[in-house]
Scaffold this motif. Structure first.
Motif, PDB file in Angstrom:
ATOM      1  N   GLY A 115       0.994  -0.846   0.340  1.00 41.28           N
ATOM      2  CA  GLY A 115      -0.042  -0.231  -0.220  1.00 41.28           C
ATOM      3  C   GLY A 115       0.618   1.771  -0.016  1.00 41.28           C
ATOM      4  N   ALA A 116       2.283   1.302   0.604  1.00 38.95           N
ATOM      5  CA  ALA A 116       2.920   2.550   0.833  1.00 38.95           C
ATOM      6  C   ALA A 116       3.904   2.530  -0.630  1.00 38.95           C
ATOM      7  N   ARG A 117       4.273   1.606  -1.336  1.00 40.90           N
ATOM      8  CA  ARG A 117       4.747   1.478  -2.066  1.00 40.90           C
ATOM      9  C   ARG A 117       3.900   2.177  -3.283  1.00 40.90           C
ATOM     10  N   LEU A 118       2.392   1.683  -3.066  1.00 42.49           N
ATOM     11  CA  LEU A 118       1.980   1.920  -4.185  1.00 42.49           C
ATOM     12  C   LEU A 118       1.629   4.315  -4.399  1.00 42.49           C
ATOM     13  N   ALA A 119       1.105   4.041  -3.074  1.00 44.34           N
ATOM     14  CA  ALA A 119       1.548   5.642  -2.351  1.00 44.34           C
ATOM     15  C   ALA A 119       2.824   6.841  -3.127  1.00 44.34           C
ATOM     16  N   GLU A 120       3.799   5.832  -2.510  1.00 36.53           N
ATOM     17  CA  GLU A 120       5.308   6.533  -3.088  1.00 36.53           C
ATOM     18  C   GLU A 120       4.641   6.647  -4.672  1.00 36.53           C
ATOM     19  N   ARG A 121       4.881   5.557  -5.124  1.00 41.59           N
ATOM     20  CA  ARG A 121       4.302   6.184  -6.837  1.00 41.59           C
ATOM     21  C   ARG A 121       3.389   7.068  -7.114  1.00 41.59           C
TER      22      ARG A 121
ATOM     23  N   GLU B 124      -9.571  11.622   1.677  1.00 43.21           N
ATOM     24  CA  GLU B 124      -9.221  12.722   2.448  1.00 43.21           C
ATOM     25  C   GLU B 124      -8.390  13.011   3.261  1.00 43.21           C
ATOM     26  N   HIS B 125      -8.394  11.459   4.371  1.00 44.66           N
ATOM     27  CA  HIS B 125      -7.770  11.142   5.383  1.00 44.66           C
ATOM     28  C   HIS B 125      -5.946  11.068   5.037  1.00 44.66           C
ATOM     29  N   ALA B 126      -6.190   9.945   3.460  1.00 48.54           N
ATOM     30  CA  ALA B 126      -4.321   9.783   3.389  1.00 48.54           C
ATOM     31  C   ALA B 126      -3.315  11.687   2.932  1.00 48.54           C
ATOM     32  N   ILE B 127      -4.400  11.928   2.452  1.00 48.58           N
ATOM     33  CA  ILE B 127      -4.478  13.953   1.784  1.00 48.58           C
ATOM     34  C   ILE B 127      -3.695  14.383   2.851  1.00 48.58           C
ATOM     35  N   ALA B 128      -4.336  14.630   3.966  1.00 47.77           N
ATOM     36  CA  ALA B 128      -4.622  14.862   5.042  1.00 47.77           C
ATOM     37  C   ALA B 128      -3.308  14.122   6.416  1.00 47.77           C
ATOM     38  N   ASP B 129      -3.629  13.413   6.705  1.00 45.00           N
ATOM     39  CA  ASP B 129      -2.572  12.873   6.724  1.00 45.00           C
ATOM     40  C   ASP B 129      -1.140  12.447   6.522  1.00 45.00           C
ATOM     41  N   GLY B 130      -1.187  12.342   5.130  1.00 39.92           N
ATOM     42  CA  GLY B 130       0.372  12.250   5.259  1.00 39.92           C
ATOM     43  C   GLY B 130       0.434  10.679   4.019  1.00 39.92           C
ATOM     44  N   VAL B 131      -0.137   9.346   4.111  1.00 39.02           N
ATOM     45  CA  VAL B 131      -0.497   8.522   4.441  1.00 39.02           C
ATOM     46  C   VAL B 131      -0.966   7.576   2.911  1.00 39.02           C
ATOM     47  N   ALA B 132      -0.717   5.897   3.039  1.00 38.22           N
ATOM     48  CA  ALA B 132      -1.107   5.801   2.093  1.00 38.22           C
ATOM     49  C   ALA B 132      -2.669   5.280   2.557  1.00 38.22           C
ATOM     50  N   THR B 133      -3.714   5.037   1.505  1.00 39.18           N
ATOM     51  CA  THR B 133      -4.732   4.843   1.611  1.00 39.18           C
ATOM     52  C   THR B 133      -5.888   3.548   1.977  1.00 39.18           C
ATOM     53  N   SER B 134      -4.435   3.025   1.974  1.00 37.37           N
ATOM     54  CA  SER B 134      -4.904   1.246   2.858  1.00 37.37           C
ATOM     55  C   SER B 134      -3.855   1.229   3.995  1.00 37.37           C
ATOM     56  N   ALA B 135      -3.205   2.746   4.728  1.00 36.16           N
ATOM     57  CA  ALA B 135      -3.122   2.199   6.306  1.00 36.16           C
ATOM     58  C   ALA B 135      -4.265   2.829   7.106  1.00 36.16           C
ATOM     59  N   VAL B 136      -5.060   4.142   6.262  1.00 35.46           N
ATOM     60  CA  VAL B 136      -6.252   4.985   6.390  1.00 35.46           C
ATOM     61  C   VAL B 136      -7.310   4.226   6.665  1.00 35.46           C
ATOM     62  N   ALA B 137      -7.869   3.411   5.546  1.00 35.65           N
ATOM     63  CA  ALA B 137      -8.683   2.364   5.303  1.00 35.65           C
ATOM     64  C   ALA B 137      -8.925   1.002   6.732  1.00 35.65           C
ATOM     65  N   ASP B 138      -7.731   0.273   7.284  1.00 35.93           N
ATOM     66  CA  ASP B 138      -7.347  -0.011   8.503  1.00 35.93           C
ATOM     67  C   ASP B 138      -7.299   0.264   9.779  1.00 35.93           C
ATOM     68  N   ARG B 139      -7.008   1.448  10.101  1.00 33.42           N
ATOM     69  CA  ARG B 139      -6.766   2.193  11.299  1.00 33.42           C
ATOM     70  C   ARG B 139      -8.524   2.792  10.790  1.00 33.42           C
TER      71      ARG B 139
END
Length: 358
Positions: free
Chosen positions: A267-273, A319-334
């Motif tokens: 998930g982080a790899r996708l966000a990094e790209r 929106e959470h992913a943008i605000a927190d600067g994290v991957a969408t997968s991490a936001v969904a899990d949280r």
């Protein structure tokens, strides 16, 4: 969510089922029932080993917990797999023997259609157990049209968020897997003017999609690298790993497959790209919403409202992913873990409020 699938500590119950007479070999995995009885389909497939089948069941059941809680359903997560050596081994006797095992759980686990199982299979199981869903009785029946619709509205939301496009007309979507969900998704995309690149392990399915939708055909192992706006994995899981992510040709990943990420790091790899990922257990929840709403009070309007609501949930995640600067997968899990903990707290409170035994 993508923890080691062989770690049984997170599961409430894992059952190995055998029946010599029918040849049944199956696994039922109940991950969490905090929000209600576990619900998840019955996958019927040839596995290289029992260990591989167990891994699949555990990953899928955990995914169903997250899917159900994020869809706001009163159900926990569970999954079952039936191991076959040959397709002809799926007999009525085998299906009925499996249904007896489900019935023996007394409603703690509710099953339905999945890869390798059909509406007809579930209707047969209904003769033995009431703890099945997804049949044309007090409901929509086959859940795959609602899964496809949920993925479609999710793609529209993701494209708007990532590309700023308010329509799919003229955009290219690469669809991997043309089964019940993938083929219906192609139809929805074609109807709004999207261009399609399709792939399936069955060449006949790919040719049929090419003829029906004017789609280009790619090899299943290469379609993720197609030049497209959206990559929609709709086959089996773990398609997104370090290698495929490097080769992705799309800006958005949004599809119907379960467990698309091979590891949590992907998930982080996708966000990094800079690739926007629509978490699988959120975008593909239309089918389980369909089965959960089945019953005497079923209303199609409410079903459609809930399935279209998948786009709103994805929007919140993006929106959470943008605000927190994290991957969408991490936001969904949280978010899922937060809702799950709330359900566990409510269950503990309800148990504590029960009168003491005399």
């Amino acid at each position: 969510m993508n923890a080691d699938p062989l770690d049984l500590d997170g599961h409430e119950m894992v059952i190995q089922c055998r029946d010599a007479g029918s040849g049944l070999r199956a696994i039922i995995a109940i991950h969490d029932s905090s929000a209600g009885p576990a619900m998840g389909g019955c996958r019927i497939a040839a596995y290289p080993s029992t260990a591989a089948a167990l891994t699949d069941a555990l990953r899928l059941s955990r995914g169903m917990t997250f899917k159900n809680i994020m869809a706001g359903l009163p159900h926990g997560g569970g999954k079952s797999v039936i191991l076959l050596e040959r397709p002809e081994d799926k007999t009525p006797a085998l299906l009925l023997a499996f249904a007896e095992r489900v019935n023996g759980l007394g409603g703690r686990y509710i099953t339905g259609e999945d890869v390798g199982s059909t509406v007809a299979d579930i209707q047969l199981m209904r003769k033995v157990t009431p703890h099945v869903r997804g049949i044309p009785e007090n409901g929509p029946g086959d859940p795959s049209p609602m899964t496809a619709l949920g993925v479609f509205v999710g793609i529209r939301k993701a494209v708007l968020h990532r590309l700023g496009a308010e329509t799919l007309t003229g955009l290219t979507v690469a669809v991997q897997g043309l089964g019940a969900v993938g083929s219906r998704l192609c139809g929805l995309l074609h109807d709004v003017g999207a261009r399609l690149v399709v792939a399936d392990v069955d060449p006949a399915r790919a040719r049929e999609a090419a003829d029906r939708f004017g789609a280009a055909i790619a090899r299943p192992e290469e379609v993720h690298g197609a030049r497209a706006d959206v990559f929609a994995p709709c086959a089996l899981g773990a398609v997104l790993d370090a290698g495929t992510i490097r080769a992705l040709g799309a800006a958005v990943v949004a599809g119907g497959a379960n467990n698309q990420l091979a590891t949590a790091q992907d998930g982080a790899r996708l966000a990094e790209r800079g690739i926007l990922y629509a978490p699988d257990y959120v975008i593909n929840a239309g089918g389980v919403i369909s089965t959960a709403l089945e019953g005497p009070g079923y209303e199609r309007g409410e079903l459609l409202r809930r399935v279209h609501g998948i786009a709103d949930t994805l929007g919140e995640i993006f929106e959470h992913a943008i605000a927190d600067g994290v991957a969408t997968s991490a936001v969904a899990d949280r978010l899922a873990l937060g809702r799950l903990e709330a359900a566990r707290h409510a269950r503990r409170s309800a148990v504590a409020a029960l009168p003491a035994a005399a």
